[in-house]
Scaffold this motif. Structure first.
Motif, PDB file in Angstrom:
ATOM      1  N   ALA A  14       0.833  -1.209   0.000  1.00  0.00           N
ATOM      2  CA  ALA A  14       0.000   0.000   0.000  1.00  0.00           C
ATOM      3  C   ALA A  14       0.864   1.254   0.000  1.00  0.00           C
ATOM      4  N   CYS A  18       0.975   3.960  -2.990  1.00  0.00           N
ATOM      5  CA  CYS A  18       0.756   5.378  -2.729  1.00  0.00           C
ATOM      6  C   CYS A  18       1.871   6.206  -3.357  1.00  0.00           C
ATOM      7  N   HIS A  21       1.400   6.234  -7.052  1.00  0.00           N
ATOM      8  CA  HIS A  21       0.286   7.134  -7.361  1.00  0.00           C
ATOM      9  C   HIS A  21       0.744   8.585  -7.345  1.00  0.00           C
ATOM     10  N   CYS A  22       1.444   8.967  -6.280  1.00  0.00           N
ATOM     11  CA  CYS A  22       1.841  10.364  -6.123  1.00  0.00           C
ATOM     12  C   CYS A  22       2.926  10.788  -7.109  1.00  0.00           C
ATOM     13  N   GLU A  46      -6.670  11.716  -2.020  1.00  0.00           N
ATOM     14  CA  GLU A  46      -5.407  11.644  -1.286  1.00  0.00           C
ATOM     15  C   GLU A  46      -5.661  11.267   0.177  1.00  0.00           C
ATOM     16  N   MET A  49      -6.359   7.618   0.480  1.00  0.00           N
ATOM     17  CA  MET A  49      -5.136   6.805   0.379  1.00  0.00           C
ATOM     18  C   MET A  49      -4.360   6.837   1.696  1.00  0.00           C
ATOM     19  N   LEU A  52      -6.221   4.672   4.183  1.00  0.00           N
ATOM     20  CA  LEU A  52      -5.976   3.256   3.886  1.00  0.00           C
ATOM     21  C   LEU A  52      -4.605   2.823   4.411  1.00  0.00           C
ATOM     22  N   ALA A  53      -3.585   3.638   4.158  1.00  0.00           N
ATOM     23  CA  ALA A  53      -2.238   3.321   4.647  1.00  0.00           C
ATOM     24  C   ALA A  53      -2.221   3.281   6.167  1.00  0.00           C
TER      25      ALA A  53
END
Length: 130
Positions: A14, A18, A21-22, A46, A49, A52-53
């Motif tokens: 994860a 992330c 993604h970033c 954001e 995310m 979730l992390a």
């Protein structure tokens, strides 16, 4: 059938997702606003995310700390990483300066937690719950 989830591996995945993604998503999906879709620099996406992390990491590190190794260093690294991720949400102009250490701290926390859980040889303290 006995199925176990490796929460540290999921947390590392994860965190890396992330980071990808970033860092890379803006390069590949810069045309999405033409179609009315905006997930790049979308605060709620954001924040989701980051949440979730946090959920995956908190569960993983709690399990490792409480049930296995009783070392605080992975928790400290995770808290530093999550603090940097949260700061990134509000200080977007410093995104890269906050993202790189955030991912580094979070991945290091999960990796250290994984190593400590595997290497403790079930040497339990008095406060173990198993």
């Amino acid at each position: 059938m006995n199925f176990k989830i490796n929460w540290d591996a999921l947390g590392i995945t994860a965190s890396i997702a992330c980071a990808i993604h970033c860092a890379l998503l803006p390069l590949f999906l810069s045309s999405l606003p033409l179609f009315g879709i905006n997930i790049i620099h979308n605060f709620w996406f954001e924040a989701g995310m980051v949440l979730l992390a946090f959920i995956i990491g908190a569960y993983s590190l709690y399990h490792g700390y409480k049930g296995h190794h009783h070392k605080i260093l992975p928790v400290v690294l995770f808290v530093l990483g999550m603090a940097a991720l949260c700061a990134k949400l509000f200080f977007a102009h410093h995104e890269n300066w906050l993202l790189i250490p955030a991912v580094g701290f979070i991945v290091s926390a999960h990796f250290l937690n994984y190593r400590l859980c595997r290497g403790h040889n079930h040497a339990h303290a008095d406060d173990c719950d198993h």
